[in-house]
Design a protein around this motif. Structure first.
Motif, PDB file in Angstrom:
ATOM      1  N   ASP A  41      34.788  59.438   3.704  1.00  0.00           N
ATOM      2  CA  ASP A  41      35.180  60.285   4.998  1.00  0.00           C
ATOM      3  C   ASP A  41      36.081  61.631   4.627  1.00  0.00           C
ATOM      4  O   ASP A  41      37.148  61.296   4.177  1.00  0.00           O
ATOM      5  CB  ASP A  41      35.736  59.861   6.200  1.00  0.00           C
ATOM      6  CG  ASP A  41      35.634  60.575   7.366  1.00  0.00           C
ATOM      7  OD1 ASP A  41      35.763  61.663   7.211  1.00  0.00           O
ATOM      8  OD2 ASP A  41      36.103  59.811   8.558  1.00  0.00           O
ATOM      9  N   PRO A  42      35.755  62.878   4.688  1.00  0.00           N
ATOM     10  CA  PRO A  42      36.610  63.796   3.919  1.00  0.00           C
ATOM     11  C   PRO A  42      37.443  64.489   5.271  1.00  0.00           C
ATOM     12  O   PRO A  42      38.251  65.199   5.080  1.00  0.00           O
ATOM     13  CB  PRO A  42      35.675  65.145   3.810  1.00  0.00           C
ATOM     14  CG  PRO A  42      34.343  64.849   4.683  1.00  0.00           C
ATOM     15  CD  PRO A  42      34.193  63.199   4.752  1.00  0.00           C
ATOM     16  N   SER A  43      37.620  63.714   6.441  1.00  0.00           N
ATOM     17  CA  SER A  43      38.259  64.166   7.551  1.00  0.00           C
ATOM     18  C   SER A  43      39.863  64.190   7.466  1.00  0.00           C
ATOM     19  O   SER A  43      40.291  65.289   7.663  1.00  0.00           O
ATOM     20  CB  SER A  43      38.243  63.156   8.796  1.00  0.00           C
ATOM     21  OG  SER A  43      36.707  62.993   9.135  1.00  0.00           O
ATOM     22  N   SER A  44      40.470  63.328   6.767  1.00  0.00           N
ATOM     23  CA  SER A  44      41.833  63.740   6.618  1.00  0.00           C
ATOM     24  C   SER A  44      42.078  64.964   5.559  1.00  0.00           C
ATOM     25  O   SER A  44      43.174  65.549   6.017  1.00  0.00           O
ATOM     26  CB  SER A  44      42.356  62.478   5.771  1.00  0.00           C
ATOM     27  OG  SER A  44      43.639  62.473   5.643  1.00  0.00           O
ATOM     28  N   LEU A  45      41.391  65.055   4.540  1.00  0.00           N
ATOM     29  CA  LEU A  45      41.596  66.097   3.576  1.00  0.00           C
ATOM     30  C   LEU A  45      41.401  67.275   4.529  1.00  0.00           C
ATOM     31  O   LEU A  45      42.468  68.374   4.482  1.00  0.00           O
ATOM     32  CB  LEU A  45      40.752  66.182   2.514  1.00  0.00           C
ATOM     33  CG  LEU A  45      40.682  67.454   1.779  1.00  0.00           C
ATOM     34  CD1 LEU A  45      42.165  67.526   0.962  1.00  0.00           C
ATOM     35  CD2 LEU A  45      39.673  67.634   0.770  1.00  0.00           C
ATOM     36  N   PHE A  46      40.081  67.432   5.379  1.00  0.00           N
ATOM     37  CA  PHE A  46      40.092  68.748   5.952  1.00  0.00           C
ATOM     38  C   PHE A  46      41.210  68.894   6.997  1.00  0.00           C
ATOM     39  O   PHE A  46      41.650  70.182   7.333  1.00  0.00           O
ATOM     40  CB  PHE A  46      38.718  68.489   6.832  1.00  0.00           C
ATOM     41  CG  PHE A  46      37.424  68.590   6.065  1.00  0.00           C
ATOM     42  CD1 PHE A  46      37.631  68.726   4.602  1.00  0.00           C
ATOM     43  CD2 PHE A  46      36.311  68.417   6.603  1.00  0.00           C
ATOM     44  CE1 PHE A  46      36.625  68.690   3.921  1.00  0.00           C
ATOM     45  CE2 PHE A  46      35.131  68.371   5.846  1.00  0.00           C
ATOM     46  CZ  PHE A  46      35.199  68.683   4.385  1.00  0.00           C
ATOM     47  N   ALA A  47      41.830  67.924   7.761  1.00  0.00           N
ATOM     48  CA  ALA A  47      42.808  67.941   8.324  1.00  0.00           C
ATOM     49  C   ALA A  47      43.865  68.551   7.677  1.00  0.00           C
ATOM     50  O   ALA A  47      45.052  69.247   8.361  1.00  0.00           O
ATOM     51  CB  ALA A  47      43.018  66.671   9.458  1.00  0.00           C
ATOM     52  N   ALA A  48      44.402  68.050   6.602  1.00  0.00           N
ATOM     53  CA  ALA A  48      45.527  68.398   5.595  1.00  0.00           C
ATOM     54  C   ALA A  48      45.383  69.926   5.523  1.00  0.00           C
ATOM     55  O   ALA A  48      46.369  70.815   5.680  1.00  0.00           O
ATOM     56  CB  ALA A  48      45.388  67.725   4.516  1.00  0.00           C
ATOM     57  N   ILE A  49      44.140  70.560   4.988  1.00  0.00           N
ATOM     58  CA  ILE A  49      44.222  71.798   4.892  1.00  0.00           C
ATOM     59  C   ILE A  49      44.374  72.577   6.025  1.00  0.00           C
ATOM     60  O   ILE A  49      45.034  73.641   6.024  1.00  0.00           O
ATOM     61  CB  ILE A  49      42.808  72.268   4.338  1.00  0.00           C
ATOM     62  CG1 ILE A  49      42.349  71.604   2.937  1.00  0.00           C
ATOM     63  CG2 ILE A  49      42.522  73.633   4.072  1.00  0.00           C
ATOM     64  CD1 ILE A  49      40.889  71.600   2.519  1.00  0.00           C
ATOM     65  N   ARG A  50      43.863  72.237   7.248  1.00  0.00           N
ATOM     66  CA  ARG A  50      44.045  72.832   8.501  1.00  0.00           C
ATOM     67  C   ARG A  50      45.684  72.869   8.801  1.00  0.00           C
ATOM     68  O   ARG A  50      46.236  74.068   9.248  1.00  0.00           O
ATOM     69  CB  ARG A  50      43.250  72.420   9.733  1.00  0.00           C
ATOM     70  CG  ARG A  50      41.704  72.634   9.654  1.00  0.00           C
ATOM     71  CD  ARG A  50      41.146  72.101  10.973  1.00  0.00           C
ATOM     72  NE  ARG A  50      41.425  70.909  11.118  1.00  0.00           N
ATOM     73  CZ  ARG A  50      40.578  69.851  10.669  1.00  0.00           C
ATOM     74  NH1 ARG A  50      39.210  70.179  10.208  1.00  0.00           N
ATOM     75  NH2 ARG A  50      40.697  68.651  11.183  1.00  0.00           N
ATOM     76  N   CYS A  51      46.151  71.776   8.775  1.00  0.00           N
ATOM     77  CA  CYS A  51      47.484  71.442   8.943  1.00  0.00           C
ATOM     78  C   CYS A  51      48.437  72.471   8.005  1.00  0.00           C
ATOM     79  O   CYS A  51      49.352  73.160   8.590  1.00  0.00           O
ATOM     80  CB  CYS A  51      48.093  70.190   8.936  1.00  0.00           C
ATOM     81  SG  CYS A  51      49.841  69.936   9.281  1.00  0.00           S
ATOM     82  N   CYS A  52      48.094  72.409   6.670  1.00  0.00           N
ATOM     83  CA  CYS A  52      48.954  73.299   5.796  1.00  0.00           C
ATOM     84  C   CYS A  52      48.809  74.691   6.127  1.00  0.00           C
ATOM     85  O   CYS A  52      49.850  75.413   5.711  1.00  0.00           O
ATOM     86  CB  CYS A  52      48.652  73.085   4.442  1.00  0.00           C
ATOM     87  SG  CYS A  52      49.826  73.433   3.060  1.00  0.00           S
TER      88      CYS A  52
END
Length: 325
Positions: free
Chosen positions: A303-314
C-alpha cells in the motif's frame, strides 16, 4: 514556485523503490528529485508493469511524466526480499546527500522510505536509524512525532525496553522535548499558540502518587515551569482517556512517554495515512510509517498510502517554511 523535495527510496530489496515508482505516476504540488539507485527503481517499476521516466536532475525532462534523479548506484543488484549488506554504504550515502542538499538549500524538504537497519549494520556501518543519522549530520537534537489526519503524537522515549523508560524521563529531558515540539508546531505547522497534551507515565497519571511518583516528582513540576514560560500544556493526563475524540479536538499534539503508549492509538485510528515527522531539524523531514516489508517486495500489493501522505505532508511543511501559498 513549487517546493523542492528530495526522495530516498531506502532499502533496495524492500518496497521503497516500488512505492517511489508508484508516486512517479502521479502529479504533485512539489518538484520531486530522487536520490538513489536508478537500476533498482527500474526493476521495481518493471515488476509492477509501471511506466517510469527518469531524467538526470538539473537536465531538461523529456516529458511531464519524467522525474529527476541523482543516481547513487548500488554495487549489488539486490533481489526482492533479500537485503544485501554490500549496498549499505550507498543506502547511507543517499541519506547523507539528501540531508546536505536540504542544509545547503538545494532541497526544501526530505521524504525517506524504509531502511533495513540490520543490513546497514551487517555492511559494517553503525546505524540505529535514519532519524539519528540526520540529527547527527545536522548537529541538533530531535523528537519523533507521528501524525495522521486524526492526531499528532510525539514521543518522549522511542525504542527502549520498557524497564528503561522511567529512568529516561528526567526534568531536563522532558523540558527539551516539549520545547522542540512547541517550537516545531509554531514554526513548521504555523500554529501560533499550540496546546500540547502531556500523558502521565503511570496508570491514571500516578493516582496522586499511589501508582508511581514520576508525575509528582518530575512531570508536574516541569509542566508548571514551562507554563510560566508561556507554553500551553495540559496534563499530565491518564493515557487511557486522553485520546477520546472530544479531548483530542482541544490538542494540537499529544506527548506520550513511551512508544507503545501513544502509537497503537494513532495507528488504529488511521494507519494507512500515518507519517513519521522528525521535529528539530533545520528542514522538514517526513518518513513513511512502516518498514521495508521484504515479503511484499516486487509483488505489487504494498500500500503506497503512507508514502503519498508523507509527500503531501512534506510539501505543506516545506511550503510553509518558504512562505509559499
Amino acid at each position: 514556485m513549487r517546493p523542492r523535495l528530495a526522495l530516498v527510496p531506502g532499502e533496495p530489496a524492500g518496497i521503497g523503490p516500488e512505492l517511489i515508482a508508484r508516486a512517479a505516476q502521479l502529479g504533485w504540488d512539489a518538484e520531486l528529485t530522487i536520490f538513489g539507485d536508478a537500476a533498482s527503481l527500474q526493476r521495481a517499476a518493471d515488476a509492477l508493469h509501471l511506466p517510469l521516466e527518469l531524467h538526470r536532475a538539473g537536465s531538461t525532462p523529456a516529458s511531464a511524466r519524467s522525474i529527476g534523479i541523482i543516481d547513487i548506484p548500488h554495487p549489488v543488484a539486490a533481489a526482492f526480499g533479500r537485503p544485501e549488506p554490500a549496498n549499505a554504504a550507498s543506502v547511507v550515502e543517499a541519506l547523507t546527500r539528501t540531508a546536505q542538499a536540504c542544509l545547503s538549500g538545494e532541497a526544501d524538504g526530505l521524504v525517506t522510505g524504509p531502511v533495513h537497519k540490520a543490513a546497514i549494520n551487517d555492511g559494517g556501518i553503525a546505524y540505529t536509524g535514519t532519524t539519528g543519522l540526520l540529527a547527527a549530520h545536522a548537529g541538533c537534537e530531535v523528537v519523533m512525532m507521528l501524525a495522521n489526519p486524526a492526531m499528532r503524537v510525539a514521543l518522549q522515549t522511542v525504542h527502549l525496553p520498557l524497564r528503561e523508560v522511567a529512568g529516561r524521563i528526567t526534568p531536563d529531558a522532558l523540558e527539551r522535548t516539549l520545547r522542540i515540539v512547541d517550537t516545531a508546531l509554531r514554526t513548521q505547522f504555523g500554529i501560533a499558540a499550540p496546546t500540547i497534551a502531556v500523558l502521565g507515565l503511570n496508570p491514571h497519571a500516578g493516582e496522586d502518587g499511589h501508582l508511581g511518583r514520576e508525575e509528582l516528582d518530575i512531570i508536574i513540576p516541569t509542566l508548571e515551569r514551562l507554563r510560566c514560560a508561556g507554553m500551553q500544556l495540559v496534563g499530565p493526563l491518564p493515557a487511557d482517556t486522553a485520546f477520546l475524540p472530544g479531548k483530542l479536538r482541544g490538542f494540537d499534539a499529544v506527548l506520550a512517554m513511551y512508544h507503545d503508549q501513544g502509537l497503537p492509538v494513532l495507528k488504529h485510528a488511521d494507519f494507512a495515512n500515518a507519517v513519521n515527522i522528525t521535529l528539530g531539524l533545520p528542514y522538514p523531514r517526513v518518513a513513511v510509517d512502516h518498514g521495508t516489508a521484504l515479503d511484499l517486495a516486487g509483488t505489487g500489493v504494498a500500500d503506497p498510502s503512507s508514502l503519498f501522505a508523507a509527500i503531501r505532508c512534506c510539501t505543506q511543511l516545506a511550503a510553509h517554511r518558504r512562505g509559499l501559498p
